[in-house]
Design a protein around this motif. Sequence first.
Motif, mmCIF file in Angstrom:
data_model
loop_
_atom_site.group_PDB
_atom_site.id
_atom_site.type_symbol
_atom_site.label_atom_id
_atom_site.label_comp_id
_atom_site.label_asym_id
_atom_site.label_seq_id
_atom_site.Cartn_x
_atom_site.Cartn_y
_atom_site.Cartn_z
ATOM 1 N N LEU A 59 0.834 -1.200 0.000
ATOM 2 C CA LEU A 59 0.000 0.000 0.000
ATOM 3 C C LEU A 59 0.870 1.252 0.000
ATOM 4 O O LEU A 59 0.560 2.237 -0.680
ATOM 5 C CB LEU A 59 -0.928 0.001 1.219
ATOM 6 N N THR A 76 2.353 1.814 -3.412
ATOM 7 C CA THR A 76 1.297 2.273 -4.299
ATOM 8 C C THR A 76 1.032 3.761 -4.091
ATOM 9 O O THR A 76 0.932 4.524 -5.053
ATOM 10 C CB THR A 76 0.015 1.468 -4.048
ATOM 11 N N ALA A 77 0.939 4.149 -2.821
ATOM 12 C CA ALA A 77 0.620 5.545 -2.534
ATOM 13 C C ALA A 77 1.736 6.461 -3.029
ATOM 14 O O ALA A 77 1.476 7.487 -3.667
ATOM 15 C CB ALA A 77 0.401 5.735 -1.037
ATOM 16 N N PHE A 133 1.889 6.538 -6.777
ATOM 17 C CA PHE A 133 0.705 7.238 -7.246
ATOM 18 C C PHE A 133 0.930 8.745 -7.200
ATOM 19 O O PHE A 133 0.521 9.485 -8.078
ATOM 20 C CB PHE A 133 -0.482 6.834 -6.383
ATOM 21 N N ALA A 157 -7.987 -2.785 3.063
ATOM 22 C CA ALA A 157 -7.264 -3.176 1.852
ATOM 23 C C ALA A 157 -7.376 -2.131 0.748
ATOM 24 O O ALA A 157 -6.552 -2.110 -0.149
ATOM 25 C CB ALA A 157 -7.783 -4.522 1.342
ATOM 26 N N PRO A 181 -6.823 1.324 -0.690
ATOM 27 C CA PRO A 181 -6.108 2.569 -0.397
ATOM 28 C C PRO A 181 -7.075 3.739 -0.495
ATOM 29 O O PRO A 181 -7.954 3.732 -1.362
ATOM 30 C CB PRO A 181 -5.042 2.657 -1.486
ATOM 31 N N PHE A 238 -6.823 6.672 -1.583
ATOM 32 C CA PHE A 238 -6.890 7.423 -2.833
ATOM 33 C C PHE A 238 -7.700 6.670 -3.899
ATOM 34 O O PHE A 238 -8.399 7.260 -4.710
ATOM 35 C CB PHE A 238 -5.494 7.774 -3.355
ATOM 36 N N VAL A 253 -2.612 12.066 0.718
ATOM 37 C CA VAL A 253 -2.828 11.459 -0.601
ATOM 38 C C VAL A 253 -4.230 11.766 -1.096
ATOM 39 O O VAL A 253 -4.433 12.146 -2.255
ATOM 40 C CB VAL A 253 -2.604 9.941 -0.520
#
Lengths: 377, 365, 328
Positions: free
Chosen positions: A310, A313-314, A317, C148, C150, C152, C270
């Motif tokens: 995660l 990914t963040a 991103f 699970a 995210p 964003f 985010v």
Amino acid sequence: MTDLAAPIAAAVPAGRKLAETGQWALIFRRFRRHRLAYASAFVVLGIYLVALFAEFVAPFSANTYNARYTYGPPQPLQFFGRDAGGELRFMYVNGYKMSFDPVALKRSFVVDQNSVNPVVFFARGEPYHLFGLIPWDRHLIGPADPSQPMYLWGADRLGRDVLSRTIHGARISMSIGLVGVAISLFLGLLLGGMSGYYGGWIDEVVQRSIDFLKSIPTIPLWMGLAAAVPANMDPLLVYLWITIILSLIGWTDLARVVRGRFLSLRTEDFVLAARLDGCSKQRVIWRHMVPSFTSHIVASVTLAIPSMILAETALSFLGIGLKDPVVSWGVLLKDAQSILALTTAPWLLAPGAAVVVAVLALNFLGDGIRDAADPYA
Amino acid sequence: MRPIPMLERMSALPVTAVAQPEPLVTVRDLKVQIGTDDGLVRAVDGVTFDVPRGRTLCLVGESGSGKSITGRALMNLLPPSGRIAAGRITYTDRAGEAIDIGALDPRGRQIRGLRGKDISLISQEPMAALSPVHTIGQQLVPVIRRHLGLSRREAEARAVEMLGRVGIPKPAERLGNYPFEFSGGMRQRVCIALALSCQPRLLIADEPTTALDVTTQANIIDLLQELQREYGLSILFITHDLGVVAEIADDVAVMYLGRIVERGTVDEIFADPRHPYTQALLKSVPRLGAGRHTRLAAIRGMVPSPFDRPAGCDFRPRCDLAIKGLCEIEDPGTITLGPRRDVRCVLQRTPSTDSVVTERSTSHA
Amino acid sequence: MLRYVLRRLVYTFATLAAVSVVAFLVIQLPPGDFLTSFSAKFAEQGGALDSDALTALKLRYGLDQPWYVQYWLWISGILFRGDFGESFEWNKPVSELMWDRFGMTVLLSGITLIVTWIVALPIGIYSAVRRYSWLDYVVTFLGFLGLAVPSFLLALALMYVFSRYFGMSVSGLFSPAYVNAEWSLAKVGDLAMHLWLPVFVLATHGTAALIRVMRANLIDELYKPYVQTARANGLGEMELLFKYPVRVALNPFISTIGWVLPNLVSGAIVTSVVMSLPTAGPLLLSALLAQDMYLAGSFILMLSALTVIGTLISDLLLAWLDPRVRYA
Ligand SMILES: Nc1ncnc2c1ncn2[C@@H]1O[C@H](COP(=O)(O)OP(=O)(O)OP(=O)(O)O)[C@@H](O)[C@H]1O
Ligand code: SF4
Ligand SMILES: [Mg+2]
């Protein structure tokens, strides 16, 4: 107390049974009882296999593009149907018809029911090197005619196949979890072990550092550190840097667990019971302490992987983790960042589904292992 | 140093005619089952006993023999997965009416009206038996108000009185203290005050002294005896400790694997134990000069798991006197030796008692 | 109690000091000193920095001096004058840029935290008491799902759904008419209309986590002897539940602020980037990308300080609620 003997007498029948079946078998048996966790184990295994054989599993390479199909919508796999000639077909995708709106300067795709592109298993396609060694050109699934489009999950801005990219992205995203956790585990075992073993001021320093690291919000810190990674660095090095940065905080949880286990193992009742039952010290360590210790670590490690995934990914991103030529789920999701792209091509969110499935499966798995390792906690 | 009174009354078997007062609680063939992940545990498997008025019945036995579950069943307060599967628990209330405790809804109003008011419980763990984040006043006063219908001030006065009664110094000030501000012994006294605050008629004391040190144990036992004399309390006292039994018991019931293997008055049990298990228990107690903290664990072998009960007599795998070809086949059944005396052992089958053997099924699932 | 409070305060100050060092290190991290990049940027815009100006800047930030002097100049500026340095990207003092954004972050995080609690508490209690009921299974599964996804991704998905099916743009915290308006009741109303979606997105993760915490805590407590004692004294199940185990389980629940808040602030960054919220997130990101390090460092400092202070508040709250902590 003087009545100590009595409770132990009760613990022993169970203890004896344990020794007979073996701790590992027992843990495994309890684990199998968690249906969801057990199923998740296979899902996780599947994802790692896909990542390992990405070139083969994916119909195309991550960078194959075709500008004609920019933002081409997903072509769902059809199993039965007739083509233009009225002939019965198995497994195919419909082709696109394109129309161009000269006013809005926009291309739009329409699914063409009449054009049928057959799809086959073990399709011949772009050549690649499996594991970078074995040259091959077969793909698990692909269009029978390689020149025809097959975008099962749609195409991105450059006409690249989102499904293929997601499959290739699994390699980086899933491995960053493993590598990051390996580094965290090393730090966690080292610092947590020292903390639990020596106690005293070492323990104090480690504990305070953990408290400190846990009290600051991770993303801003990661962002700050990741932004310092030079933009022109080799992608592999960037990958390594990002993993190290993520592990810098990830170790704290593992260190806590290791320390806690160290402390409790020394006093744990079953060790005492096993001793009184006449086991030798070696036997106590190998049959009782090690399984209990390792299964806890395995559980914590499993639960740490998803947070790494995660985090990567963040960061990617946001554009400060891994960057474009590298393919990871975070990098792919970056394409979906603007609402404009999203309304034209909502399928760009598909890699997100991969993230969710992977994280869910890993969490279920870790939870199951933890419960199996320690049914009384 | 309290040696067990050795009584030279081996032959003085009960001369039945002494009039027994009506028992406060009678338990007949009680069975309790508890569901666990591994299957159904028959934690209590057909026990019969009486709790006499104003007297103390001691329940003795090794760990896991079902003592606590038996005690809790008297308040119909079993673990969530447990239930009373058979038998009758009859309690005679203040109005003289007989109540079948087992038949009441365990969450219902009627049983809740009895709990804490007519029947109270002191548990094994004084450290954990009180909420850690409430003052003892916050835990005592509402119970008194609920059961005795007193005003807040009256209830507080009663709480202070009770705390003083169990020997807590400066009770009025301690009402505002939290449990962790008390020592273990003092905390157990608080628990006793809580249990007795509404003048119950039956006190179930589940190993109330196990977690305490020697002197404190003695003090607590003395206190309980004193309170019993004062209030005419009936006590069901659960313990491992034979020294305590000798001191406090009027009647004794010895439990093994969910059954009562021998029952009798304290004198009978100590002077003339009939069951090999009881005999082994007593043998394992050092006679003179030993402390009163005596273990029950010195008997050879282990308590079998409740899931694989031996066939025939439950005690057979550990019994020195077992008769081959009989004990492993036949359930000994309950042999009644007197009005308050029975044994579950084939050795006690004499021609004269044979007639009163209550045959029991020999099959165990 | 007083000793406990003092100890916590001392500890908080130590943590804040450590945080400030870390923030300062982040400022120093990019290769080369920022003056080089600053003058490069200036040159890019067609101007040249004269040497007088350069020396003045060098003096102000102590660039010739060892790092601890630079650190001291920086931190004392913040502490005594509220001077966080200069944003070279915006040509404005950092403090001018930061406070509005930071305030919005505090507001968003605070509201989310409260919502998280209000939702997680009853569900967690229900889940624990009715363990293995179908609702417990549903909640548990949703909890896993919440952990699970995210934040964003959730934000993106919701934005897509709203714009595609309801034709609504749900980004930002204000309608265009109010973005630059003075604060007024109408503006607050407008904010409230926009706030619920970000709050929903942000609260998902924390709620999922807190439900699990509350459920586990309460299950631990439900079988403790003191609950038996209460039952043995004739208390009804409901009455008993809320008076004892829930009350005890609440304490570790409160101390979860310590880790929920950092996560929340992280998630808010985010999410804010995705939803273009005028909070610290987007500005921090653009500052980092442009290597506008004083602005970025100040945000990192303030966001960390926010969570550290949040943790302090939760610790004090806990001490107030839990006598064991208070007297320890
Ligand atoms: N909550 C429970 N869930 C499942 N089984 C239980 C539970 N409580 C007791 N048992 C089982 O019931 C049986 C009797 O337990 P009980 O607590 O009455 O023993 P005990 O004689 O009081 O032992 P101790 O001296 O250790 O207190 C045991 O086999 C135990 O495993
Ligand atoms: S019945 Fe047999 S085995 Fe059981 S106690 Fe008596 S002699 Fe021992
Ligand atoms: Mg017990």
